[in-house]
Design an enzyme around this catalytic site. Sequence first.
Site, mmCIF file in Angstrom:
data_model
loop_
_atom_site.group_PDB
_atom_site.id
_atom_site.type_symbol
_atom_site.label_atom_id
_atom_site.label_comp_id
_atom_site.label_asym_id
_atom_site.label_seq_id
_atom_site.Cartn_x
_atom_site.Cartn_y
_atom_site.Cartn_z
ATOM 1 N N SER A 89 2.752 23.053 -18.621
ATOM 2 C CA SER A 89 1.537 22.307 -18.322
ATOM 3 C C SER A 89 1.875 20.843 -18.086
ATOM 4 O O SER A 89 2.564 20.520 -17.126
ATOM 5 C CB SER A 89 0.515 22.502 -19.444
ATOM 6 O OG SER A 89 -0.742 21.986 -19.088
ATOM 7 N N ASP A 127 -4.661 31.165 -13.340
ATOM 8 C CA ASP A 127 -4.500 29.894 -14.023
ATOM 9 C C ASP A 127 -5.454 28.879 -13.398
ATOM 10 O O ASP A 127 -5.300 28.501 -12.236
ATOM 11 C CB ASP A 127 -3.053 29.422 -13.885
ATOM 12 C CG ASP A 127 -2.741 28.203 -14.729
ATOM 13 O OD1 ASP A 127 -3.660 27.389 -14.952
ATOM 14 O OD2 ASP A 127 -1.584 28.059 -15.146
ATOM 15 N N HIS A 146 -3.821 29.942 -17.984
ATOM 16 C CA HIS A 146 -3.013 28.752 -18.249
ATOM 17 C C HIS A 146 -2.417 28.759 -19.653
ATOM 18 O O HIS A 146 -1.274 28.329 -19.846
ATOM 19 C CB HIS A 146 -3.871 27.496 -18.058
ATOM 20 C CG HIS A 146 -3.088 26.234 -18.023
ATOM 21 N ND1 HIS A 146 -2.314 25.860 -16.943
ATOM 22 C CD2 HIS A 146 -2.933 25.240 -18.945
ATOM 23 C CE1 HIS A 146 -1.726 24.695 -17.186
ATOM 24 N NE2 HIS A 146 -2.086 24.297 -18.397
#
Length: 450
Positions: free
Chosen positions: A216, A386, A418
């Site tokens: 991320s 995601d 995600h």
Amino acid sequence: MVPMLLKFIQFNISSLLLNVFIYPSVSSVIIENLPPPENPFFAKEQKLLNPFRTTLNQALTCGQLIASRGFQFERHFVTTVDGYILQFQRIINPYAKAARGRSLKPILVIHGAPTSCSSFMINGPGGHIQEWINGNPPNDTSKSLAFALANREFDVWLGNNRGTTYSLNHTSLNPYKDRQFWDFTFVDMAMYDIPAMVDYMIQETGHEKIVWIGYSQGAILMPVLLAKYPEFAHKLDLNINVAPIAFYGDPNGIANLVPRARFLLKIASIYQGPVIPFLPVLDAITSILCTSNILNPICFEIYNYLFGPDRPMVSRDQIKELLSQVDQTSFKNALHVLQSINFDQIREYDYGPLKNLQLYGSIEPPVFPFENIPTYNLVLISGLNDYLAPPKNVQKLRNILRGPPLVDYVVPWPLWSHTDILLADEAFYLMHNVIIEIIRKYGEDIEVSL
């Protein structure tokens, strides 16, 4: 007077919410045989949360999470060029150390925002240390990435970027008094935090290179660094980016509704501090409230429409653990993320036309030239559902690169979201085991043709 008032407000809001929303219960989960919390923020949260605790992982510090699985840990500190003092948690596996010694492959795992090292250790109760048989690693199938790696032939280091509660020290600035401490974004993390961590690990382990795993926000940092300094890739056996975010435009779900107007710049000029004040109280309250029968379904749906719904893979019970581990970052960093959504391809921080012209020589902040990223050791890992790193944005990154990545793995589960790397029931089989096999296959020195 003001500090006393804030404490009064915190106490009364906490008491009110707990009395109104929580069904009467006494925690049956007791923290035993664990070291004391090494993080004062989470020590405070534990005092609030312990009477309502329903799972062990809630609000445990990184060191406590490591110890809870039978591993040992070391805390290491490194100072960046601009004075931030960052903390590592190094997982020590005596069985692996006895079998392989210093030949264990060093791996640096970097968290997303707003979390810390703990996020890679909260998926389920499993992941306990296991013995090696005849010098071979066990076939552990932990759902937590840190433990899945640590049970094998890897020397696992969990980093914490500046501004998290684990990395709140500075050589000259006080985070509670000096606004300048919070004058940073992910660009500063990329340019200063990552080189400091990588160089420290190389020196400490005696290896010439390490394996990088960024997730991320962590998967923003290395692309930003390599876009400007592609030669840094020579310090990495592998550059693994999970949920890569080089292009931030057109996110799905709730993130697409967040305001991006320039008036937020005015807020940033007035307030320069952490994006989440009263962190221990906030974490405890949200974790407890999202445990209740009334609010748990609402929390679960908000979570799904923020990160991408994967209801078959992520249980409602996992949400309270993630909420209990929310950590800090700067307001400026959060604003830079919102700017990136507006610009699509990630750019330097936008200060407005006049200051941009002074700093960058242009009215608009310049983009990062991601075409400079070396691909010989680049690994991209992405999901089909995601919401923050959707397939169309990952494709934009592929399109700008000068060649194909070494590995380009798309998780085959169509609902992979995600945060599934952190919370999914099948995280080991769909993610962690894939990472392990990639490191085993490509993790040695790669011949580079220049």
